[in-house]
Enzyme design. Structure first.
Site, PDB file in Angstrom:
ATOM      1  N   SER A   5      20.288  38.572  73.419  1.00 43.82           N
ATOM      2  CA  SER A   5      20.613  39.399  74.588  1.00 43.82           C
ATOM      3  C   SER A   5      19.436  40.146  75.192  1.00 43.82           C
ATOM      4  CB  SER A   5      21.712  40.396  74.245  1.00 43.82           C
ATOM      5  OG  SER A   5      22.960  39.763  74.300  1.00 43.82           O
ATOM      6  N   TYR A  34      31.441  45.384  76.515  1.00 41.49           N
ATOM      7  CA  TYR A  34      30.349  44.407  76.522  1.00 41.49           C
ATOM      8  C   TYR A  34      30.872  43.014  76.840  1.00 41.49           C
ATOM      9  CZ  TYR A  34      25.792  42.521  75.244  1.00 41.49           C
ATOM     10  OH  TYR A  34      24.560  41.919  75.280  1.00 41.49           O
ATOM     11  N   SER A  35      30.270  42.378  77.839  1.00 45.10           N
ATOM     12  CA  SER A  35      30.745  41.068  78.274  1.00 45.10           C
ATOM     13  C   SER A  35      29.583  40.162  78.650  1.00 45.10           C
ATOM     14  CB  SER A  35      31.696  41.193  79.463  1.00 45.10           C
ATOM     15  OG  SER A  35      32.099  39.912  79.921  1.00 45.10           O
ATOM     16  N   ASN A  36      29.373  39.134  77.836  1.00 48.18           N
ATOM     17  CA  ASN A  36      28.372  38.125  78.160  1.00 48.18           C
ATOM     18  C   ASN A  36      28.742  37.351  79.424  1.00 48.18           C
ATOM     19  OD1 ASN A  36      26.368  38.041  75.761  1.00 48.18           O
ATOM     20  ND2 ASN A  36      28.370  38.129  74.775  1.00 48.18           N
ATOM     21  N   GLY A  72      19.245  41.829  70.512  1.00 49.99           N
ATOM     22  CA  GLY A  72      19.894  40.550  70.792  1.00 49.99           C
ATOM     23  C   GLY A  72      20.300  39.798  69.547  1.00 49.99           C
ATOM     24  N   ASN A  87      21.105  36.954  56.749  1.00 46.07           N
ATOM     25  CA  ASN A  87      21.841  36.215  55.714  1.00 46.07           C
ATOM     26  C   ASN A  87      23.333  36.576  55.725  1.00 46.07           C
ATOM     27  OD1 ASN A  87      22.104  38.733  54.413  1.00 46.07           O
ATOM     28  ND2 ASN A  87      20.469  38.299  52.929  1.00 46.07           N
TER      29      ASN A  87
END
Length: 376
Positions: free
Chosen positions: A93, A192-194, A331, A357
């Site tokens: 991001s 939050y919105s991609n 990101g 991990n």
């Protein structure tokens, strides 16, 4: 893509991980710096990041004393291969800050306005698009459902089957818009919105006739000499030396698959970028120093969409333990996580990247490292 993908994976895995001992971070003795003064324990702080939550980590810190670069953990799971100190990684991001910068440059040129509606540039694409502005896409107050939440996640077979699939922004947007909005009134709530950044990528192409990828390269990457930064399009490879990234193949987090290579159209304009610690520090120094945007638009970029969130127009910020505010972004690109923050004068900067991990959330250890880097 922020840390949405990692959080989804971790949320699934935590159902079973409580009874499973965390795997040791192999090769914590495999570490090093590439010059510079370790101001009060940067290396131990980086080791602390890798020890609990990462296969490998790398960082660059810039301060008045000079530049410090270091690594910890390993580049390849199950080996003692050192993480390359100048290694490339998927920036997730942090791509959004580049996209926002390009959009604001178009605003500066008078080609688009922040308060233009989505309908103005993408007619018929978004329900209620007349009431959603480009500003709201940038600051995550549009209320549009996040397309990432429509994707299959590991360890589901559907996730692994789609590794080489080429996604289009239009199909990802359509999948998101099949769900109701997260708020009924655009601009009223942060969510939050991609999806918003996929739409911004389409707006940039509509305004300029060039893809968001081309627009990032032309006025940002090339002028700043970001030689380690690329927007890969459909190319699955990470160029140059780089640590390998992994995702779990079962809920016990005892088996992993190397997921360094994949079709990055999965991320699109919300996260399809590869960079280095050096390049990201250079980018944020240029951005905050006024080389990419005029003062009034940089001020807009720093203005939060809601009073309860430290997120403006593709730019976030945090206050360190010594009271210094730093701006930047973080990101998630599934097998890679990255954070890059800088003081407004560019005198103190820190970029850290890791290959997770999935044993816990690295935020606490990363914040400790950032505070150490900025405060000393």
């Amino acid at each position: 893509m922020k840390r949405t993908l990692r959080m989804v994976v971790a949320g699934v895995a935590v159902l079973a991980v409580s009874a499973v001992p965390a795997v040791a971070s192999a090769g914590l003795g495999t570490r090093g710096g590439a010059g510079g003064v370790d101001r009060g324990g940067l290396q131990p702080a980086l080791d602390g990041v890798a020890a609990g939550t990462a296969v490998g980590a790398l960082a660059e810190v810039r301060a008045k004393e000079g530049v410090w670069r270091g690594t910890s953990g390993v580049a390849v799971m199950g080996t003692s291969r050192a993480v390359p100190v100048d290694g490339s990684f998927r920036a997730g991001s942090i791509t959004k800050t580049f996209v926002a910068t390009v959009l604001l440059q178009l605003v500066d040129e008078g080609r688009v306005r922040l308060d233009d509606s989505v309908e103005r540039w993408l007619p018929g694409v978004v329900p209620n698009g007349r009431n959603i502005t480009l500003r709201q896409l940038l600051n995550h107050t549009s209320g549009l459902y996040d397309y990432v939440r429509t994707l299959a996640m590991p360890p589901s077979p559907e996730f692994f089957a789609g590794r080489w699939r080429t996604w289009t922004a239009s199909e990802q947007i359509s999948q998101a818009l099949a769900h109701p909005p997260t708020s009924e009134v655009p601009g009223s709530e942060y969510s939050y919105s991609n999806t918003g950044y996929l739409l911004l990528g389409q707006v940039i192409q509509k305004v300029t006739g060039r893809t968001y990828r081309q627009e990032i390269e032309r006025p940002v990457i090339r002028p700043l000499g970001l030689r380690g930064t690329v927007v890969p399009g459909t190319s699955p490879w990470i160029p140059g030396p780089h640590p390998h990234g992994y995702v779990p193949t079962d809920l016990t987090l005892t088996h992993y698959v190397d997921y360094t290579e994949l079709n990055p159209t999965l991320f699109g304009a919300s996260g399809n970028m590869i960079s280095t610690t050096k390049d990201l520090n250079r980018f944020f120094a240029a951005l905050l120093g006024g080389r990419l945007l005029p003062k009034h638009l940089l001020k807009e970029m720093k203005t939060p969409g809601t009073p309860t969130r430290n997120y403006g127009l593709g730019l976030s910020w945090k206050t360190t333990t010594c009271g210094i505010r730093v701006y930047g972004n973080d990101g998630d690109a599934l097998a890679y996580n990255a954070w890059s923050f800088s003081t407004t004068d560019g005198r103190h900067q820190v970029t850290i990247a890791l290959t997770p991990n999935f044993h816990g959330d690295p935020d606490t250890a990363v914040n400790t490292f950032i505070n150490k880097a900025i405060c000393g």
